[in-house]
Design a protein around this motif. Structure first.
Motif, PDB file in Angstrom:
ATOM      1  N   VAL A 174      41.885  31.981  43.347  1.00  0.00           N
ATOM      2  CA  VAL A 174      40.775  32.583  42.609  1.00  0.00           C
ATOM      3  C   VAL A 174      39.625  31.584  42.477  1.00  0.00           C
ATOM      4  O   VAL A 174      38.447  31.935  42.660  1.00  0.00           O
TER       5      VAL A 174
ATOM      6  N   VAL B  63      38.647  45.250  33.828  1.00  0.00           N
ATOM      7  CA  VAL B  63      37.978  44.421  34.835  1.00  0.00           C
ATOM      8  C   VAL B  63      36.922  45.228  35.580  1.00  0.00           C
ATOM      9  O   VAL B  63      35.797  44.761  35.799  1.00  0.00           O
TER      10      VAL B  63
ATOM     11  N   VAL C 111      39.719  39.203  41.241  1.00  0.00           N
ATOM     12  CA  VAL C 111      40.620  39.468  40.115  1.00  0.00           C
ATOM     13  C   VAL C 111      41.033  40.938  40.085  1.00  0.00           C
ATOM     14  O   VAL C 111      42.197  41.268  39.862  1.00  0.00           O
ATOM     15  N   SER C 112      40.075  41.829  40.323  1.00  0.00           N
ATOM     16  CA  SER C 112      40.398  43.260  40.325  1.00  0.00           C
ATOM     17  C   SER C 112      41.395  43.591  41.434  1.00  0.00           C
ATOM     18  O   SER C 112      42.309  44.400  41.240  1.00  0.00           O
TER      19      SER C 112
ATOM     20  N   LEU D 125      35.215  38.328  40.051  1.00  0.00           N
ATOM     21  CA  LEU D 125      35.852  39.497  39.437  1.00  0.00           C
ATOM     22  C   LEU D 125      36.370  40.481  40.482  1.00  0.00           C
ATOM     23  O   LEU D 125      37.349  41.191  40.248  1.00  0.00           O
TER      24      LEU D 125
END
Length: 357
Positions: A34, A308, A338-339, A335
């Motif tokens: 990430v 998110v 992350v999603s 993001l």
């Protein structure tokens, strides 16, 4: 991905769970994947894509950036250094996975393949003078080692396959990163580089989910229609991220002010990017409502995914209305990864380990 929400169906299998040290390394590997999206975004958003003009050296004479390169050279080299961290963590997870499943013979084979790959890569570079060709040979050796060890693994092939895919992906990312620099930040290659980073985030997230789960057969834990709708939602997620990559490739943040974009209209692409995004939000709302009503296994992670995506929509609208400020674009990029990771957990929660009874 805590153990309390991923409890095994059969307590007798608890002894087969992954060791804590491996879990910690797997988490570090996920976090590093990430973070490298963020550092890669920083390279692009600060115009440091060609901060190091060469690859694998930073300059024709130096491996590290020189003071003459300024801040751009250090930003680009910092991202390259992060690639090394990601690679070491991926390799550590692979080695501990082999030890965990008591595949010492496969571990020895992996070592021989690694040695052979290094020798062949060095010979290729010496003969051809091309580092790209050398890394390609090393990548082929890694793939061959993965095929051989997975076929003879005594247990937990799911974890072994995932750990090998991450190692292969990291090596391939290094190769793509080099090609990106050598092609002068070709926007399509840059976009592929980012998409590959998201894929690695997905793989490390999947490893964590399976590491917490009990080994053995799995069965569907949700209604069939819910599983189908979830997979339809995955198409919307891929389309959203893909359109976002294409939009960024034609926006003001190309990594270097002299890089030529692909020629598409970024304003039109921004609208195209929003369409699957809103579809994704609507489908996630439907899945969350159904999971809440039926108390389905993926509920907790659907709530996280919904949060998110909602933040992503808000950030996307704000950045579009304010001329794409660098910080918000970087947040949007992270993001997205992350999603994808959270959605991976949702998909894997559609099934549960089968009870031995």
């Amino acid at each position: 991905m805590s153990a309390d929400v991923l409890a095994p169906a059969n307590p007798a299998r608890t002894a087969e769970r992954v060791r804590p040290a491996l879990i910690v390394l797997a988490w570090l590997s996920f976090i590093a994947e990430v973070i490298i999206i963020g550092t890669g975004g920083a390279v692009r958003l600060t115009g440091s894509g060609l901060g190091c003009s060469e690859w694998p050296l930073c300059t024709p004479e130096s491996l590290v950036p020189t003071p003459e390169l300024g801040i751009h050279g250090f930003i680009e080299f910092g991202n390259r250094t992060m690639t090394g961290v990601v690679g070491l963590l991926a390799l550590a997870v692979l080695v501990l996975t082999l030890l965990h499943i008591r595949a010492r013979r496969e571990l020895i084979r992996t070592g021989w393949f690694a040695l052979g790959g290094v020798v062949l890569a060095g010979a290729t570079i010496a003969v051809s003078g091309s580092f790209v060709a050398g890394v390609a040979v090393a990548l082929a050796a890694v793939i061959a080692a993965a095929v051989v060890t997975v076929r003879t693994a005594p247990a937990r092939r799911d974890l072994l396959i995932l750990s090998w895919l991450v190692v292969i992906g990291v090596v391939a990312q290094g190769l793509v990163g080099g090609i990106t620099v050598l092609t002068g930040l070709n926007p399509f290659i840059v976009g592929f580089h980012y998409a590959s980073s998201v894929a690695l985030v997905v793989l490390t997230a999947a490893y964590l989910v399976r590491a917490y789960d009990a080994p053995g057969p799995r069965e569907r834990a949700v209604p069939k229609w819910f599983a189908i709708l979830t997979h339809v939602t995955s198409v919307a997620l891929v389309a959203t991220i893909g359109a976002g990559v294409l939009t960024t490739s034609n926006g003001p943040h190309s990594g270097d002010p002299n890089v030529i974009r692909t020629g598409f209209d970024a304003t039109v692409l921004a609208h195209v990017h929003s369409w699957p995004g809103y579809v994704l939000l609507a489908l996630t709302l439907a899945l969350t409502a159904a999971a809440l009503r039926l108390r389905l296994r993926p509920l907790r992670w659907l709530l996280a995914l919904l949060a998110v995506i909602a933040v992503q929509v808000i950030v996307g609208i704000i950045q579009a209305r304010n001329g794409l400020p660098e910080l918000l674009v970087g947040v949007h990029m992270v993001l997205a990864g992350v999603s994808a990771a959270v959605f991976t957990v949702v998909v894997l929660r559609l099934k549960r380990p089968v009870s031995a009874d």
